[in-house]
Design a protein around this motif. Sequence first.
Motif, short mmCIF file in Angstrom:
data_model
loop_
_atom_site.label_atom_id
_atom_site.label_comp_id
_atom_site.label_asym_id
_atom_site.label_seq_id
_atom_site.Cartn_x
_atom_site.Cartn_y
_atom_site.Cartn_z
N GLY A 109 0.88 -1.33 0.05
CA GLY A 109 -0.06 0.23 0.21
C GLY A 109 0.89 1.19 -0.04
N ASN A 110 2.12 1.13 0.30
CA ASN A 110 2.88 2.44 0.33
C ASN A 110 3.24 2.91 -1.24
OD1 ASN A 110 5.46 1.38 2.82
ND2 ASN A 110 3.42 2.33 3.00
N ARG A 111 3.10 3.86 -1.50
CA ARG A 111 3.21 4.66 -2.67
C ARG A 111 4.66 4.74 -3.15
NH1 ARG A 111 0.25 4.73 0.63
NH2 ARG A 111 0.68 7.07 1.32
N VAL A 112 5.09 4.33 -4.47
CA VAL A 112 6.58 4.36 -4.78
C VAL A 112 6.52 5.04 -6.01
CG1 VAL A 112 8.49 3.07 -5.36
CG2 VAL A 112 6.83 2.10 -3.66
N LEU A 113 7.41 6.08 -6.13
CA LEU A 113 7.53 7.04 -7.15
C LEU A 113 8.60 6.35 -7.96
CD1 LEU A 113 6.97 10.68 -7.81
CD2 LEU A 113 9.26 9.89 -8.26
N LEU A 114 8.36 6.16 -9.25
CA LEU A 114 9.27 5.93 -10.32
C LEU A 114 9.79 6.81 -11.36
CD1 LEU A 114 7.37 2.36 -11.03
CD2 LEU A 114 9.32 2.91 -9.28
N ARG A 115 10.78 7.01 -11.64
CA ARG A 115 11.40 8.30 -12.45
C ARG A 115 12.51 7.61 -13.41
NH1 ARG A 115 14.08 13.70 -12.30
NH2 ARG A 115 12.84 14.96 -13.58
N GLY A 116 12.66 7.87 -14.47
CA GLY A 116 13.64 7.64 -15.33
C GLY A 116 13.20 7.66 -16.78
N PRO A 117 14.34 7.65 -17.80
CA PRO A 117 14.08 7.30 -19.03
C PRO A 117 13.27 6.01 -19.30
CG PRO A 117 16.22 7.97 -18.98
CD PRO A 117 15.72 7.71 -17.62
N THR A 118 12.79 5.71 -20.43
CA THR A 118 11.97 4.19 -20.62
C THR A 118 13.25 3.40 -21.17
OG1 THR A 118 10.41 5.44 -21.65
CG2 THR A 118 10.38 3.24 -22.27
N THR A 119 13.45 2.48 -19.87
CA THR A 119 14.44 1.46 -20.15
C THR A 119 13.63 0.07 -19.56
OG1 THR A 119 15.34 1.94 -17.94
CG2 THR A 119 16.21 3.11 -19.72
N PRO A 120 14.64 -1.02 -19.83
CA PRO A 120 13.95 -2.28 -18.96
C PRO A 120 14.18 -2.25 -17.69
CG PRO A 120 15.18 -2.73 -21.00
CD PRO A 120 15.58 -1.38 -20.71
N TRP A 121 15.09 -1.49 -16.91
CA TRP A 121 15.00 -1.23 -15.64
C TRP A 121 13.79 -0.67 -14.96
CZ3 TRP A 121 17.11 -2.91 -11.05
CH2 TRP A 121 18.05 -3.92 -11.14
N LEU A 122 13.53 0.53 -15.64
CA LEU A 122 12.09 1.06 -15.24
C LEU A 122 11.13 0.13 -15.09
CD1 LEU A 122 11.12 3.80 -14.09
CD2 LEU A 122 10.56 4.35 -16.73
N ALA A 123 10.86 -0.63 -16.23
CA ALA A 123 9.96 -1.52 -16.41
C ALA A 123 9.92 -2.52 -15.34
CB ALA A 123 9.75 -2.15 -18.00
N ALA A 124 11.13 -3.18 -15.06
CA ALA A 124 11.35 -4.32 -14.04
C ALA A 124 10.89 -3.69 -12.72
CB ALA A 124 12.76 -4.74 -13.83
N CYS A 125 11.24 -2.43 -12.37
CA CYS A 125 10.85 -1.67 -11.24
C CYS A 125 9.38 -1.52 -10.97
CB CYS A 125 11.67 -0.26 -10.98
SG CYS A 125 13.27 -0.39 -10.69
N TRP A 126 8.55 -1.20 -11.97
CA TRP A 126 7.32 -1.23 -11.97
C TRP A 126 6.65 -2.52 -11.65
CZ3 TRP A 126 2.71 -3.11 -14.00
CH2 TRP A 126 1.71 -2.39 -13.98
N LEU A 127 7.09 -3.52 -12.26
CA LEU A 127 6.58 -4.91 -11.94
C LEU A 127 7.12 -5.43 -10.65
CD1 LEU A 127 7.49 -6.51 -15.63
CD2 LEU A 127 5.11 -6.16 -14.45
N VAL A 157 3.82 10.29 -1.01
CA VAL A 157 5.00 9.46 -1.57
C VAL A 157 5.97 9.22 -0.42
CG1 VAL A 157 6.71 9.03 -3.54
CG2 VAL A 157 4.39 9.66 -3.81
N GLY A 158 6.38 8.09 0.09
CA GLY A 158 7.51 7.79 0.98
C GLY A 158 8.82 7.21 0.34
N HIS A 159 8.52 6.83 -0.99
CA HIS A 159 9.75 5.85 -1.31
C HIS A 159 9.86 6.07 -2.89
CE1 HIS A 159 10.04 3.10 2.02
NE2 HIS A 159 9.11 3.28 2.13
N ALA A 160 10.98 6.26 -3.39
CA ALA A 160 11.33 6.60 -4.87
C ALA A 160 12.50 5.83 -5.27
CB ALA A 160 11.48 7.99 -5.16
N LEU A 161 12.09 5.23 -6.61
CA LEU A 161 13.12 4.32 -7.24
C LEU A 161 13.39 5.53 -8.46
CD1 LEU A 161 11.90 0.58 -7.25
CD2 LEU A 161 13.35 1.95 -5.61
N CYS A 162 14.61 5.81 -8.66
CA CYS A 162 14.88 6.54 -9.62
C CYS A 162 16.09 6.27 -10.55
CB CYS A 162 15.31 8.35 -8.82
SG CYS A 162 15.31 9.39 -10.20
N ASP A 163 15.90 6.30 -11.72
CA ASP A 163 17.29 6.48 -12.54
C ASP A 163 18.49 7.18 -11.97
OD1 ASP A 163 19.16 6.98 -15.05
OD2 ASP A 163 17.66 5.35 -15.96
N ALA A 164 19.61 6.73 -12.10
CA ALA A 164 20.75 7.64 -11.46
C ALA A 164 20.85 9.07 -12.18
CB ALA A 164 22.11 6.65 -11.31
#
Length: 555
Positions: A109-127, A157-164
């Motif tokens: 239930g936590n919200r996780v922000l995802l940010r970065g160019p369209t890459t396989p790693w961004l897709a993997a993080c979403w899944l 939002v408390g967490h973010a996964l972001c392309d470096a």
Amino acid sequence: MEPNSSPNTPAAAADASARVPGAHTDTFTRDHLPPPGQWPELLLDDPLVRYPERLNCGYELLDRTIAERGPDRPALRSGDGEVWSYGELRETVDRVAHTLTGELGVAPGNRVLLRGPTTPWLAACWLAVMKAGAVAVTVLAQARAPELATICSLARVGHALCDARSTGDLRAAGVQGLRITEFGGDGPGDLTRLAAARSGPYPAVDTAADEVALIAFTSGTTGRPKDCMHLHRDVLAVADTFSREVLRPSPDDVFAGSPPLGFTFGLGGLLLFPLRAGASTLLLEQAGPGQLLPALARHRVSVLFTAPTAYRTMLGQLAGHDLSALRRCVSAGENLPAATWHAWHEATGLRIINGIGATELLHIFISAADDAIRPGTVGVPVPGWQARVVDERGDELPDGEPGLLAVRGPVGCRYLADPRQSEYVRHGWNLTGDTFVREPDGYFRYVARADDMIISSGYNIAGPEVEEALLRHPEVAEAAVVGRADELRGQIVVAHVVLTEGSVQTADALRAHMKASLAPHKCPRVFVFEQALPRTATGKLQRFLLREDAPWGLS
């Protein structure tokens, strides 16, 4: 479908959401759903979208597909030629999910922000966020610090996964308490390193089908973005209606396109639809027309998702590019002019599948494919969906009469604690803000955004109709038509025009062209020649900037 509930009753759908025990320990999204009386009617009894009470869309898109088709088929492709098989993708997703719920402390239930160019790693993080039972908030890589701060505040939002490569604006947003984890970098706390230390399958969190899976923010064509909540079953429903029934992909298809994963057009077209079909998808960091064409040829792309402007731009760049593998072209995001459809068909032999969708409804709900396509119309309701044209009171209008487009289906608008919910959902229907005409044969024809209608001297003038006439001129590359306040006429028609390279046209010449095809009251009284038109990061035209007479590229 939930037991003892009517599929067409909004209160029943909301009550079902309350009855089915959820897996979310952080109940923020459920607590901020609209009240039951403001839900649209949901059509959940169609066999296309009849799902069990409990499902996790990440498991369904990845593990279920592997169970049916095996782990060795290609799943994700990058522009540099790297290919991830379904098995390799699942291994990465499971490692990331272990890291999310382990070291990073992400709870269901936590919200996780995802940010970065369209890459396989961004897709993997979403899944991985899906399998971990968290809520994905995918934002555009171009979003700036103030926008990011607003999004994080609204969605808590408390967490973010972001392309470096994309952390600068996110850190500059100064969101208090936000834990940012980079991926694709070389630091000791980088997600790629953390995940590499984990191993073993990750059992997907046993989410309820009606728990929130993602929050999508509208792309801001009106300047007022809104946050839309979508459920785990919604993610599958758009794949099992538009994709399965209209697009009809095969496991051997290769998908590609320009919309990013932060745009629901891109999330569906570049991730949900290919994975649901067991196909593969090409994820391009740069996907403008100049990058798309060589990528289509190199990777033998067969299914393309992009906007009308991109199709029109690519027409002048087709020479030397092998598009022989391409079999499906999908257009959405804005109106597809008939002139663009015919020009693309003449140049490539391919029929563009036009569609209208909305962030509020996740993806396309009116469309047509193959011999059912009728250029100049959008199409008919996608199987599993219903549509009609209504007046301001919600009464259905006769065929041929313009009015507001009303839609309902397995997915409906649910704004996060936003009073505009009651504007979008009326009488159980989703009102998209578009003016349409339903033709006697059942096809729906786009007229304009409801707020794009120009009223001049008592005449109702649809901006897109004037734009289509302008685009038939061979030296007009782009056009946007808006109304400008006028003391005598109420409004006058103003055309903002981008000419093709090297062209020299005058307002008088374009006015003569227009008078040959439109009634005089529809012809622009003012022409403004632009170097470019204002668009969102997803390619949508921002007419509101032109209506406000903003200082946009006047020449």
